[in-house]
Design a protein around this motif. Structure first.
Motif, mmCIF file in Angstrom:
data_model
loop_
_atom_site.group_PDB
_atom_site.id
_atom_site.type_symbol
_atom_site.label_atom_id
_atom_site.label_comp_id
_atom_site.label_asym_id
_atom_site.label_seq_id
_atom_site.Cartn_x
_atom_site.Cartn_y
_atom_site.Cartn_z
ATOM 1 N N ASN A 27 11.308 7.265 -3.102
ATOM 2 C CA ASN A 27 11.289 8.718 -2.885
ATOM 3 C C ASN A 27 11.113 9.011 -1.394
ATOM 4 O O ASN A 27 10.926 8.087 -0.587
ATOM 5 C CB ASN A 27 10.187 9.371 -3.718
ATOM 6 C CG ASN A 27 8.831 8.727 -3.462
ATOM 7 O OD1 ASN A 27 8.456 8.491 -2.315
ATOM 8 N ND2 ASN A 27 8.088 8.433 -4.523
ATOM 9 N N ALA A 28 11.166 10.292 -1.049
ATOM 10 C CA ALA A 28 11.146 10.677 0.372
ATOM 11 C C ALA A 28 9.872 10.197 1.068
ATOM 12 O O ALA A 28 9.923 9.716 2.209
ATOM 13 C CB ALA A 28 11.277 12.191 0.497
ATOM 14 N N ALA A 29 8.736 10.288 0.383
ATOM 15 C CA ALA A 29 7.469 9.909 1.019
ATOM 16 C C ALA A 29 7.443 8.409 1.307
ATOM 17 O O ALA A 29 7.052 7.984 2.406
ATOM 18 C CB ALA A 29 6.305 10.302 0.117
ATOM 19 N N ASP B 93 -1.275 10.450 6.273
ATOM 20 C CA ASP B 93 -2.432 9.963 5.507
ATOM 21 C C ASP B 93 -2.218 8.536 5.007
ATOM 22 O O ASP B 93 -3.143 7.734 4.982
ATOM 23 C CB ASP B 93 -2.727 10.907 4.336
ATOM 24 C CG ASP B 93 -3.225 12.264 4.838
ATOM 25 O OD1 ASP B 93 -3.603 12.347 6.032
ATOM 26 O OD2 ASP B 93 -3.201 13.234 4.053
ATOM 27 N N VAL B 94 -0.985 8.231 4.596
ATOM 28 C CA VAL B 94 -0.697 6.859 4.125
ATOM 29 C C VAL B 94 -0.897 5.882 5.281
ATOM 30 O O VAL B 94 -1.513 4.820 5.128
ATOM 31 C CB VAL B 94 0.750 6.754 3.569
ATOM 32 C CG1 VAL B 94 1.101 5.312 3.239
ATOM 33 C CG2 VAL B 94 0.932 7.630 2.335
ATOM 34 N N LEU C 282 0.843 -1.205 0.000
ATOM 35 C CA LEU C 282 0.000 0.000 0.000
ATOM 36 C C LEU C 282 0.877 1.254 0.000
ATOM 37 O O LEU C 282 0.548 2.260 -0.618
ATOM 38 C CB LEU C 282 -0.936 0.003 1.221
ATOM 39 C CG LEU C 282 -2.072 -1.038 1.199
ATOM 40 C CD1 LEU C 282 -2.821 -1.043 2.542
ATOM 41 C CD2 LEU C 282 -3.055 -0.775 0.054
ATOM 42 N N ILE C 283 2.005 1.161 0.675
ATOM 43 C CA ILE C 283 2.935 2.309 0.679
ATOM 44 C C ILE C 283 3.487 2.532 -0.737
ATOM 45 O O ILE C 283 3.506 3.652 -1.239
ATOM 46 C CB ILE C 283 4.084 2.089 1.690
ATOM 47 C CG1 ILE C 283 3.541 2.157 3.120
ATOM 48 C CG2 ILE C 283 5.194 3.114 1.482
ATOM 49 C CD1 ILE C 283 4.559 1.798 4.203
ATOM 50 N N LYS D 198 4.483 19.174 4.947
ATOM 51 C CA LYS D 198 3.853 18.513 3.793
ATOM 52 C C LYS D 198 4.140 17.002 3.824
ATOM 53 O O LYS D 198 3.242 16.179 3.683
ATOM 54 C CB LYS D 198 4.420 19.143 2.505
ATOM 55 C CG LYS D 198 3.736 18.677 1.257
ATOM 56 C CD LYS D 198 4.179 19.532 0.061
ATOM 57 C CE LYS D 198 3.864 18.787 -1.227
ATOM 58 N NZ LYS D 198 4.997 18.551 -2.070
ATOM 59 N N LEU D 199 5.402 16.675 4.055
ATOM 60 C CA LEU D 199 5.795 15.258 4.097
ATOM 61 C C LEU D 199 5.108 14.557 5.272
ATOM 62 O O LEU D 199 4.597 13.446 5.137
ATOM 63 C CB LEU D 199 7.321 15.149 4.227
ATOM 64 C CG LEU D 199 7.895 13.741 4.270
ATOM 65 C CD1 LEU D 199 7.700 13.026 2.940
ATOM 66 C CD2 LEU D 199 9.391 13.763 4.613
#
Ligand code: SF4
Ligand code: SF4
Lengths: 234, 397
Positions: free
Chosen positions: B119-121, B171-172, A194-195, B164-165
């Motif tokens: 990526n960072a997220a 949320d994830v 999911l990530i 923001k991050l």
């Protein structure tokens, strides 16, 4: 032959295209923390392992970005960034830069745009990406095969031949695995998928390795569906 | 006349003291706590009792003694399994409560630093998913891999400074029913070994006073967000990280210096997998040969997955080129367990290493043939089906 810094090899790539890639690096939320300008002092080079064995210089890369030399940046983006060892020895920069971090950002942009140089750099690396993204652990015991690591010595063959029983001969119960480094719960893997989905990582994979993308897509979508998630990676 | 003697006497008393108030950057503890007050995340506190150590700028860091959630390492568990086994074994010997979770993924940073296919997220979300899982279990995370440790510290910085991050990751995690929880400290297992070194030394049964060792400090331990690495005034005058060195000194080992101490091991993340000529050359020419020439150690001790792998596995091919190699390599956890009497094959699992350990083991009085025969005997029982697995009890027979 040394690195050709003239930019001649990329003269057919439109300047605007190169400039847009530099802008993308600069727009990353980490950029401001990795690049404060550059004294051109070379302290990063003195600490850099890759600079000792390749025609590679974090100073030149930092300079190209700090001076916004678009053509030179594009040469490094293609021909240099994959030589970096990502050790962050260069974090001793007196200007508080992280040239290694800057290089990570450049690599990300190269992958995201599927640059031919990035595809080439990652050739042969697909199985590792597959392993980490699908099993949640990276270098599994079953990767230790004599033909994959002939330079590591004869013990690799011994390990491969005795793998099952030697894994059982490990007292921690979580380590009785051969295809993953340790036992990861099914629920945990679903959360990992999911990530990947929510953060756009699969889109990056699609750009650099379409075949790998399709294999991962199959594995993940099936498992997610079984877990009750209606998620597709297209 | 210059008062030489008075100056020399004064120099003897001189001690390097750090003033945390003069640190060049803000203390992450304050920033993490502020975000908790602002309702941005919860903070998982270090369980008591903890041990306080000093970091680079003289700040204090809490190291949990027990109730630890062991964030395992891909490379250790996959290719050097005696590394993590030794960490668990020491916990058991000291009677400390720990949890070895299956609700844990890799930090995925080895792949990230190798291929940038993330990526960072995503990287922050992976970190925070693991931290949330630790918090749910009631155990406090302790990170086995130096790269996970470094990367999680980087991730913490990014999450602190980018709203923001933070919100994207929140949320994830929400999607999977998880909270955003930041541990009060990001702790590496070698910091725990450092913190309990006196307890380990109290239980030492193997004399190591005749041993000369060199150490290699992991780049991602003390260079990546280096402010959060352990320093101690009595080790290298407080001018380099005290990690590993202080532990070895507590075990009575003679730690030798060498001129390329700060150099990386040559791991390179992608290089060790797909460009190993670089890793081999660097490890041999800049580390192993320099140590051999300048310090002539019996053993090389390091504290990270990639460092043990590179420094150990790179020596075999170099032998064919008549290089000055042949230095056994293991982790501080394996050495500490060995000092406490752990079995070299059942616990340290030294048969997964490339370098020849026998001269070192024999120097500290271990009968290597006997130890190997004991391991083979245990394996024979697994092969015949008499036993399903080797157990912790089998290790102490
Ligand atoms: S991170 Fe890259 S540029 Fe920086 S010192 Fe290491 S190899 Fe060199
Ligand atoms: S150490 Fe920093 S300031 Fe000096 S050349 Fe490298 S990036 Fe520029």
């Amino acid at each position: 032959m040394g690195l050709d810094l003239s930019g001649k090899q990329y003269r057919k790539v439109p300047y605007e295209e190169k400039e847009a890639l530099l802008e993308e690096v600069k727009e990353d939320l980490r950029f401001g923390d990795y690049m404060y300008g550059c004294y051109d002092c070379g302290i990063c080079v003195a600490a850099c392992p890759s600079a000792r064995f390749y025609d590679f210089s974090p100073r030149k890369i930092a300079q190209s970005v700090a001076r916004e030399d678009v053509d030179l940046f594009y040469v490094f983006l293609n021909d240099s960034v994959w030589d970096c060892s990502q050790c962050f020895s260069c974090d001793r920069c007196p200007r508080q830069n992280s040239p290694g971090g800057l290089i990570t950002l450049m690599r990300e942009v190269a992958v995201k745009h599927g640059l031919a140089s990035a595809q080439e750099a990652l050739e042969g690396y697909g199985r590792v990406v597959y392993k980490i993204m699908s099993t949640g652990t990276q270098v599994s015991p079953d990767m230790l095969q004599a033909n994959a690591f002939p330079d590591w010595g004869p013990h690799v063959k011994d390990i491969a031949e005795n793998l099952d029983v030697w894994r059982k001969a490990l007292p921690p119960e979580t380590l009785h695995t051969t295809e993953a480094s340790w036992k990861v719960d099914e629920k945990t893997l679903i959360e990992l998928y999911l990530i990947w989905h929510a953060t756009g990582v699969m889109d990056m994979i699609k750009e650099v390795d379409e075949g790998l993308f399709m294999i991962l897509q199959d594995v993940m979508e099936e498992r997610l569906e079984d877990a009750g998630y209606d998620v597709t990676f297209d | 006349m210059i008062p030489h003697q008075a100056i020399m006497n004064k120099a003897k008393d001189r001690k390097f003291e750090r003033n945390p108030d003069l640190a060049p950057n803000a203390d992450y503890h304050d920033l993490v706590d502020q975000l908790e007050k602002d309702g941005e995340w919860e903070v998982q506190r270090v369980p008591e009792p903890y041990i306080e150590v000093q970091t680079k700028f003289g700040r204090k860091k809490k190291i949990p003694l027990q109730t630890t959630w062991h964030h395992k390492s891909c490379g250790q568990c996959g290719h050097i399994p005696g590394y993590s086994t030794s960490v668990f074994w020491i916990n058991r010997q000291l009677g400390l409560d720990y949890h070895d979770p299956t609700d844990q993924t890799s930090c995925t940073a080895w792949n990230y630093y190798a291929s940038a296919t993330s990526n960072a997220a995503a990287q922050s979300a992976v970190a925070m998913r693991n931290f949330a899982a630790a918090d749910e279990s009631g155990y406090f995370p302790i990170i086995h891999c130096g790269t996970s440790f470094g990367h999680y510290k980087e991730t913490r910085q990014q999450l602190i400074h980018s709203e923001k991050l933070r919100h994207q990751v929140r949320d994830v995690l929400k999607m999977m029913g998880k909270k955003l929880v930041m541990p009060e400290e990001v702790v590496h297992y070698s910091e725990w070994i450092h913190a309990v070194r006196d307890k380990i030394a109290e239980r030492q049964v193997i004399d190591m006073s005749k041993i000369r060792a060199t150490i290699h400090p992991a780049c991602h331990y003390h260079k990546l967000v280096g402010e959060d690495a352990i320093f101690a005034p009595e080790i290298y005058g407080g001018q380099r990280t005290a990690i590993i060195t202080a532990t070895l000194i507590a075990l009575g080992i003679d730690v030798k210096d060498y001129s390329t101490w700060f150099d990386c091991c040559g791991f390179g993340f992608r290089h060790i997998l797909v460009s190993r000529d670089f890793s081999r050359s660097f490890a041999v020419q800049r580390k192993i040969e320099v140590m051999k020439e300048e310090a002539d150690p019996d053993i090389l001790i390091t504290h990270d997955t990639g460092c043990v792998t590179t420094l150990d596995q790179s020596q075999f091919a170099a032998k064919a080129h008549d290089r000055n190699v042949g230095l056994p390599v293991m982790s501080d956890s394996q050495l500490a367990a060995l000092a406490m009497g752990a079995h070299p094959y059942k616990v340290l699992q030294l048969h997964w290493h490339s370098t020849d350990m026998k001269p070192f083991l024999q120097k500290i009085g271990i009968d290597t043939d006997k130890a190997w025969a004991e391991f083979e005997e245990a394996v024979a029982k697994l092969r015949s089906g008499e036993k399903q697995y080797l157990t912790w009890e089998d290790c102490d027979e």
